[in-house]
Write a protein that holds these residues in place. Structure first.
Motif, short mmCIF file in Angstrom:
data_model
loop_
_atom_site.label_atom_id
_atom_site.label_comp_id
_atom_site.label_asym_id
_atom_site.label_seq_id
_atom_site.Cartn_x
_atom_site.Cartn_y
_atom_site.Cartn_z
N GLU A 1 41.03 4.19 36.58
CA GLU A 1 42.29 3.74 37.15
C GLU A 1 42.30 2.24 37.41
N THR B 1 42.65 2.07 29.18
CA THR B 1 42.41 2.24 30.61
C THR B 1 41.23 3.19 30.75
N ARG C 1 46.79 6.04 28.19
CA ARG C 1 45.60 5.24 28.47
C ARG C 1 45.19 4.36 27.27
N LYS D 1 39.95 -1.69 32.97
CA LYS D 1 40.58 -1.73 31.66
C LYS D 1 39.68 -2.49 30.67
#
Length: 396
Positions: free
Chosen positions: A202, A199, A152, A205
């Motif tokens: 999901e 991230t 992430r 960003k």
């Protein structure tokens, strides 16, 4: 050390598509989305927009393109007629390559022009003794590396190697006659850039990118022409020196995908124009130095963008940008005309694997800006059309 943009500032002449003399259209895809590329752009042009994002390429990605900037700037002196510039098309190109040899590591390089402008005022322009013809180009070579620290979180860093070329012609007023001075030269400088991408969710960003200031210690030549005999002992061809500071930038961005094939993005970019405190050229004969105060301010630029996939191959884009001028009204003069910019953008992209083509268009409105500068008060305004084409290659 004195901080001044000197010749670079003088040569900018306000015809760049972004405030000051910044150029931020190095991807037609990003241009179509208002430049909102910090959080989500995943092709090789991320070398410019956010070094961490080159990890988004699958294996190899190459982009090559050009941007046509067609500005129209006018000046209306208090009590005078409106005057304008000759039509000049500026075509800054861009080229990027990114390669991902491992799942968590990517390398890349970019060549582009992040600062630059061209300007030619009409013959007989009343402000020709401040600035008549000018051009500026800064060519960056930007090797980059990025690493995925966590699934992430990505991190990228790059080296900025800058080559600046500058040229200026302006008139000299001798009451009974006119002469001119031509200045030109080039030099190198270096800096760095750092970027991260996270991230958050999901479909959400976050991106953050910093590009350092670059100082260029410029040495050039001054060529004086049509100088009356009584002034030739002082106004003679000689060396000219200046310090050039290209500003640092910090950009934060968010991208959000509320549904399949729809991407929304927002960027806020801070440009540190405060390094431009005066406009100064230092001659061998210091008695003809004439530094002018500018006192530019650091400014925030804001952009919104959207991309929608009509089909798996066809994407449409749109964006909106507010880009304020860094120049105070009381130091705004024809050598550096500027105004707050409002931009509306449109874009189109089509993929035909392994190739793709992106088109971007930007309309720039320069909102009327009044100058109260001593000796030449007036109003600056204008517009610009920006056309971008980027071709991409990305084998599966």
């Amino acid at each position: 050390m004195k901080k001044t943009l000197s010749l670079v500032a003088m040569l900018a002449a306000g015809t760049s598509q972004a405030a000051g003399f910044q150029i931020d259209t190095h991807s037609a895809r990003a241009t179509g989305m208002g430049g909102t590329a910090t959080a989500a752009l995943d092709d090789s042009s991320a070398v410019y927009y956010n070094a961490a994002n080159i990890l988004g390429v699958k294996k190899l990605d190459i982009t090559l393109g050009d941007t046509g900037i067609l500005p129209s700037i006018t000046f209306q002196r208090v009590g005078g007629e409106q005057e304008g510039q000759k039509t000049t098309l500026s075509p800054p190109p861009h080229f990027f390559v990114a390669y991902k040899p491992f799942q968590k590591l990517a390398v890349g390089v970019g060549v582009y022009t992040p600062f630059g402008a061209r300007s030619r005022w009409e013959d007989g322009f009343s402000g020709r003794f401040r600035g008549n013809e000018s051009s500026l180009a800064t060519y960056y070579i930007n090797p980059t590396i990025a690493y995925e620290l966590h699934e992430r979180f990505r991190f990228g860093v790059g080296l900025d190697i800058a080559r600046a070329t500058i040229e200026l012609t302006r008139g000299l007023d001798f009451v009974n006659s006119e002469g001119s001075i031509h200045l030109g030269g080039a030099d190198w400088g270096s800096g760095f850039n750092v970027g991260v991408q996270a991230t958050v969710l999901e479909n959400l960003k976050f991106g953050l990118h910093y590009r350092s200031a670059i100082q260029i210690n410029f040495d050039g030549k001054a060529d004086f022409q049509n100088i009356p005999a009584e002034f030739q002992s002082r106004l003679k061809d000689q060396s000219a020196r200046a310090d050039v500071v290209l500003p640092s930038t910090v950009t934060a961005g968010l991208s959000y995908s509320p549904m399949d094939r729809l991407l929304l993005a927002f960027d806020a970019s801070w440009v540190d124009w405060s390094t431009f405190s005066e406009l100064a050229i230092r001659f061998d004969d210091s008695s003809i130095d004439n530094p002018l105060p500018k006192r530019w301010h650091a400014k925030w630029k804001y952009a919104l963008g959207a991309e929608y996939g009509v089909t798996p191959a066809l994407n449409v884009r749109a964006g909106f940008v507010y880009d304020p001028s860094p120049s105070p009204n009381n130091t705004l003069t024809p050598d550096l005309p500027d105004a707050n910019r409002i931009k509306a953008t449109l874009g189109l992209g089509y993929a035909f694997n392994p190739f793709r083509a992106d088109l971007g268009y930007q309309f720039v409105a320069l909102v009327d800006k009044d100058s109260t500068a001593p000796g030449i008060p007036g109003t600056y305004s204008g517009s610009a059309h920006v056309f971008g084409l980027t071709l991409g290659f990305s084998p599966q």
